[in-house]
Enzyme design. Structure first.
Site, PDB file in Angstrom:
ATOM      1  N   HIS A 136      -2.898   1.604  -7.559  1.00 53.72           N
ATOM      2  CA  HIS A 136      -3.658   2.140  -6.425  1.00 53.72           C
ATOM      3  C   HIS A 136      -2.729   2.959  -5.544  1.00 53.72           C
ATOM      4  CE1 HIS A 136      -1.831  -1.435  -4.690  1.00 53.72           C
ATOM      5  NE2 HIS A 136      -2.329  -1.176  -3.485  1.00 53.72           N
TER       6      HIS A 136
ATOM      7  N   HIS B 122      -1.761   2.878  -2.361  1.00 59.51           N
ATOM      8  CA  HIS B 122      -0.960   2.442  -1.214  1.00 59.51           C
ATOM      9  C   HIS B 122       0.495   2.757  -1.564  1.00 59.51           C
ATOM     10  CE1 HIS B 122      -4.174  -0.490   0.484  1.00 59.51           C
ATOM     11  NE2 HIS B 122      -4.213   0.670   1.092  1.00 59.51           N
TER      12      HIS B 122
ATOM     13  N   ASP C 289       3.411   1.585  -1.196  1.00 60.68           N
ATOM     14  CA  ASP C 289       4.383   0.661  -1.791  1.00 60.68           C
ATOM     15  C   ASP C 289       4.166   0.496  -3.289  1.00 60.68           C
ATOM     16  OD1 ASP C 289       1.993  -0.628  -0.912  1.00 60.68           O
ATOM     17  OD2 ASP C 289       2.925  -2.588  -1.158  1.00 60.68           O
ATOM     18  N   HIS C 290       3.174   1.189  -3.828  1.00 59.24           N
ATOM     19  CA  HIS C 290       2.928   1.133  -5.276  1.00 59.24           C
ATOM     20  C   HIS C 290       3.154   2.472  -5.971  1.00 59.24           C
ATOM     21  CE1 HIS C 290       1.194  -2.987  -5.377  1.00 59.24           C
ATOM     22  NE2 HIS C 290       1.147  -2.732  -4.074  1.00 59.24           N
TER      23      HIS C 290
ATOM     24  N   HIS D  48      -9.665  -4.680  -3.572  1.00 60.76           N
ATOM     25  CA  HIS D  48      -8.638  -4.357  -2.576  1.00 60.76           C
ATOM     26  C   HIS D  48      -9.244  -3.408  -1.543  1.00 60.76           C
ATOM     27  CE1 HIS D  48      -4.655  -4.553  -1.124  1.00 60.76           C
ATOM     28  NE2 HIS D  48      -4.279  -3.340  -1.463  1.00 60.76           N
TER      29      HIS D  48
ATOM     30  N   ASP E  37      -2.870  -5.541  -6.651  1.00 61.71           N
ATOM     31  CA  ASP E  37      -3.192  -6.095  -5.341  1.00 61.71           C
ATOM     32  C   ASP E  37      -4.664  -6.463  -5.357  1.00 61.71           C
ATOM     33  OD1 ASP E  37      -0.633  -5.417  -4.716  1.00 61.71           O
ATOM     34  OD2 ASP E  37      -1.120  -4.333  -2.871  1.00 61.71           O
TER      35      ASP E  37
ATOM     36  N   HIS F  26       4.795  -9.828  -4.953  1.00 63.70           N
ATOM     37  CA  HIS F  26       4.189  -9.066  -3.849  1.00 63.70           C
ATOM     38  C   HIS F  26       4.201  -9.904  -2.571  1.00 63.70           C
ATOM     39  CE1 HIS F  26       1.218  -6.494  -1.693  1.00 63.70           C
ATOM     40  NE2 HIS F  26       1.746  -5.552  -2.442  1.00 63.70           N
TER      41      HIS F  26
END
Lengths: 300, 300
Positions: free
Chosen positions: B61, B63, B65-66, B139, B209, B267
């Protein structure tokens, strides 16, 4: 105190535990971030840079090794509850890149983020403490260096003389600004009798990525310290030219012709696993040269 | 051999020397990268992951941090002369984000880069060795997990029996595929007389997530190992729900209900400086749980 802390001193690809370009210029309790390669926020943690004190970020150009860490830093500021306004100065497409990434993540920042597009030579920040300007360098894409010039501080009162000459208290700030005092009898108390000059403000220039390019000299002349890229050693000066980079000898020549006091060199190519030769080559031309080493703070 | 190496096990903000999400699934000499948080290319250097062996990248996805490390990795592949085609599977806006950043840098990659937009449940990769699928998780924004299922290998010949039954050489591959052999006299040589079954292919699921979300169970049932996020401990399950994340107890419940063999948890929120409690809490529900630790390879 004006100082610079190096967070990344390598060129394009991270290698040999060297990171892409980023440095923090510190002045009077404010941190100015210059470039923000990938991993800058992690380097800040490693070297205990106080992220909350960053109010201005300057991005020299939009090659990834100079800004791929920015969106992550801005995002983390949001998650960590950063409060103060943040100003980003960069070539124009950056705003769209950052805003698109925040939009697809449905991210709303908790602080005010202001983008300022830079172009040509310009005065970017001008307050009572510091003046920050940008100037163009010669690179494959639009690219800028930045100068940081500490403002001259107020003159210092010689208190005994001030009192002997009966200058009233309300005029002290005028004395600090360099004014003469005229008594009610019309007598002139000359400023230099009752004050001493403050030391001249310090200055620093970040010369970004660039070919050997003498027009930058006008912008950095007489600076206390400059950072100039040295992607290659001088035996690869043709490659440096083709790729719009400089050699260590060329960086040293610029420092010499600009009459600066000290030279820091960085942005080393990943083809070099050791750096001694860069220092040696530059010092042959400009002795007061140092390698820009990650985690080290250079006071000006 | 199917295995996963953890490059980043932290949530949103890097902290305590933990990095944002990234892991490498290795199968039969191919590296599949799953998520690519900022600094992934540096973690690959730290943990000696062979970047040249990466042919497929899966992004769960958008976000940051990914995926904030993806553009830097793609850029470095170009600078390092990566040769083979690279396939990136991700939600749709990623292609535009990456292409815009390459365009403003005037970067032309030296390898072919293919973007594949993922949506819903889908078969992404299907070759003779492996099958890779995506499935939706729950999510805050569109998000996917991925399953990796090693194909069942060919059956093994029992050479003595093959020869005793006079099966001709040209039929050996048919035997390996499970076929019976019929002699010219019409006699049936049954496959199980002359072959043994290959061991069942291994399987792994990355659950991305997600909130506690039972519909993922259908996709990961009976898997040999799953990675499930555990952003919070169970006393913060309300916060986990609000923020579309899971607790360690919830991850363990999913593993139990899906009848998987082993659970990896990661995570972790940056509010936790130590991780023992996560492991303890999950093991109370699902004993075969381990913390996903950076730099560690978990064989399946």
């Amino acid at each position: 105190m004006l100082a610079v802390t190096i967070l990344g001193n390598n060129s394009a690809v991270p290698a040999f535990d060297r990171h892409p370009t980023s440095q923090v210029v510190t002045h009077d309790g404010v941190n100015y971030l210059v470039d923000c390669g990938e991993g800058t926020q992690i380097q800040m943690i490693n070297y205990k840079i106080r992220r909350g004190k960053i109010s201005h970020i300057f991005i020299s150009h939009l090659h990834g090794d100079h800004y791929f860490g920015l969106v992550g830093l801005l995002n983390s500021f949001g998650l960590l509850g950063h409060q103060q306004e943040l100003h980003v100065y960069a070539p124009s497409p950056l705003q769209e890149i950052i805003e698109m990434q925040l939009r697809v993540a449905d991210t709303r920042l908790c602080y005010q983020l202001h983008f300022h597009t830079i172009s040509g030579e310009a005065l970017l920040v001008d307050n009572e403490k510091i003046e920050i300007r940008c100037f163009p360098t010669q690179h494959r894409i639009e690219c800028y260096g930045f100068t940081f010039r500490e403002k001259r501080k107020p003159r210092k009162l010689i208190l005994d003389s001030v009192k002997q000459n009966n200058v009233p208290l309300h005029f002290y700030d005028n004395l600090k600004d360099g004014e003469d005092f005229i008594t009610s009898a019309g007598e002139v108390i000359r400023n230099e009798w009752v004050t001493t000059a403050a030391p001249k403000g310090k200055s620093y220039a970040f010369c970004a990525d660039t070919r050997y390019f003498e027009p930058i000299i006008d912008h950095i002349r007489d600076t206390d310290m400059i950072y100039h890229e040295t992607t290659y050693l001088d035996n690869l000066r043709e490659r440096a030219f083709e790729r719009f980079h400089s050699t260590s000898k060329q960086a040293a020549l610029i420092a010499k012709k600009a009459n600066v006091k000290r030279l820091l060199i960085g942005h080393f190519s990943s083809k070099y696993d050791t750096l001694e030769e860069f220092e040696k080559e530059a010092r042959d031309v400009f002795p007061n040269t140092d390698l820009a080493l990650e985690g080290v703070t250079y006071r000006i």
